[in-house]
Design an enzyme around this catalytic site. Sequence first.
Site, PDB file in Angstrom:
ATOM      1  CB  CYS A 154      -0.940  -0.008   1.205  1.00 18.37           C
ATOM      2  SG  CYS A 154      -2.229   1.270   1.127  1.00 18.37           S
ATOM      3  N   GLY A 155       1.627   1.403  -1.090  1.00 15.72           N
ATOM      4  CA  GLY A 155       2.414   2.612  -1.301  1.00 15.72           C
ATOM      5  C   GLY A 155       1.632   3.570  -2.181  1.00 15.72           C
ATOM      6  NE  ARG A 157       7.263  -6.577   3.862  1.00 11.87           N
ATOM      7  CZ  ARG A 157       8.421  -5.929   3.756  1.00 11.87           C
ATOM      8  NH1 ARG A 157       9.547  -6.615   3.636  1.00 11.87           N
ATOM      9  NH2 ARG A 157       8.462  -4.612   3.774  1.00 11.87           N
ATOM     10  NE  ARG A 166       7.451  -2.374   9.448  1.00 12.91           N
ATOM     11  CZ  ARG A 166       8.224  -3.328   8.962  1.00 12.91           C
ATOM     12  NH1 ARG A 166       8.183  -3.630   7.660  1.00 12.91           N
ATOM     13  NH2 ARG A 166       9.039  -4.004   9.756  1.00 12.91           N
ATOM     14  CB  SER A 189       1.967  -0.105   3.907  1.00  8.67           C
ATOM     15  OG  SER A 189       2.473  -0.968   4.907  1.00  8.67           O
ATOM     16  CG  HIS A 218       8.048  -1.589 -13.700  1.00  9.74           C
ATOM     17  ND1 HIS A 218       8.233  -1.297 -15.041  1.00  9.74           N
ATOM     18  CD2 HIS A 218       9.292  -1.606 -13.152  1.00  9.74           C
ATOM     19  CE1 HIS A 218       9.531  -1.137 -15.277  1.00  9.74           C
ATOM     20  NE2 HIS A 218      10.195  -1.330 -14.152  1.00  9.74           N
ATOM     21  CG  ASP A 269       8.930   2.506 -16.704  1.00 14.60           C
ATOM     22  OD1 ASP A 269       8.023   3.362 -16.689  1.00 14.60           O
ATOM     23  OD2 ASP A 269       9.573   2.185 -15.689  1.00 14.60           O
ATOM     24  CD  GLU A 316       5.640   8.298 -17.136  1.00 16.57           C
ATOM     25  OE1 GLU A 316       5.616   8.413 -15.901  1.00 16.57           O
ATOM     26  OE2 GLU A 316       6.023   7.276 -17.727  1.00 16.57           O
ATOM     27  CB  SER A 370      10.009   2.850  -9.060  1.00 19.49           C
ATOM     28  OG  SER A 370      10.901   2.984 -10.159  1.00 19.49           O
TER      29      SER A 370
END
Length: 493
Positions: A45-46, A68, A76, A78, A132, A217, A393, A414
């Site tokens: 969940c970024g 996790r 945390r 996320s 990705h 990319d 972009e 990233s």
Amino acid sequence: MSNYFNTLSLREKLGQLGKCRFMKREEFNDGCNFIKDWNIVIVGCGAQGLNQGLNMRDSGLNISYTLRDAAISEKRQSWQWATENGFTVGSYAELIPQADLVLNLTPDKQHTSAVTAVMPLMKQGATLAYSHGFNIVEEGMQIRSDITVVMVAPKCPGTEVREEYKRGFGVPTLIAVHPENDPQGNGLAIAKAYASATGGDRAGVLESSFIAEVKSDLMGEQTILCGMLQTAAVLGHKQLIAQGMDAAYARKLLQYGLETTTEGLKHGGITNMMDRLSNPAKILAFDMAEELKVILRPLFQKHMDDIIEGRFSATMMADWANDDVNLLTWRAETAETSFEKSPECDTEISEQEYYDKGIFVVAMIKAGVELAFDAMVDSGIINASAYYESLHETPLIANCIARNMLHEMNVVISDTAEYGNYLFTHAAVPLLADYTASLTLEQLGEGLKESSNNVDNARLIEVNEAIRSHGVEVIGKELRGYMTDMKKIASAK
């Protein structure tokens, strides 16, 4: 595991690199109905994970998050983002076995460990999705033969995915099906539905391949999207203060100048960005861009070659195994540049001033976009893919710099993009040092002082024709037309 791309024959490589089709609006008439009743579990969940999940839930889909055990027990970031937004959160063992569709939206560096952990828990015939394809293409991850593997890759940071959706639009998106993992033949239908749920179909969707997405990319983010913007900021600031400009003013001129000039790029390509300059400044910026291209072309070609042949990935993964020594060293060096350390400036600078004083910035952007586009197309990547990974972009990344300097850009992109950016900048800054030192203050950030707008007509016509006829401008005009049409459709709804 071994590099998947390098296991293919030359014919297969070229076929995958050249796969790119702009999909028709009617192909998405069914929206996200194909996966309407599915249990969809997002791993991680970024920025991409949270914002894609919010869009998909608002599109009527059943979304939950798996993290996790340590992320849950330690609550945390996320876990906080997922729970604060009202999502169900559970461990891999709790949620993965019931999932029809698992979205792996963890950072690139964690893909192998995440997929290795969830794959044994996935039920027979489930689908695994990526945004990705690095794990599949560069790391050669082998996925169970009964699992369908697709990719839906929005062409922007996760925050923008959400903001465009809330505005009733979306962001251009690339979709693909892994040819080794489409056992039921429904991979494309799943990818289309997923893309529609994030809002991608409102802005335009390219049907491509995992390989074309990864190779283009990586090239875009390393060179024009991050590398050239960081190089322009670092070198430009160093030379401006060396020639006597106030450090805070120089910072503002570059920080917001990159954003302002690339905004012109977004609306009308390089043509529009260059047209915002006076005629003498346009010709000067054009000539400077041509000089920059001569100096930088071998570096761009080296990055493209290293990406295609897998050397970049091998180098970066070796750094992963070495506790990110190079990445962390370059990150620390970036924080110590004069640009990053300069104070804020409250002097007003108008939009047009950013263009008038931004001849160097405009030249760097023009050179970077064209070099990146050309390198991709020369390697077999279709021009539409090359456009999205170069020109399209760039404004989105420049916005990050405007928000909070280079630090913000490197936090939002990233981990793979950050490493590639530093790799490029580490080479480009010394390569351009003598050239930028030879530039006048007028070229770097003061703007032309002459009041006359007179130029040789023949030369101006020649420059304008060269700008407009470049391949990135030709395909860009076509693709921006599609996006404008789709935005009108979305607004009408």
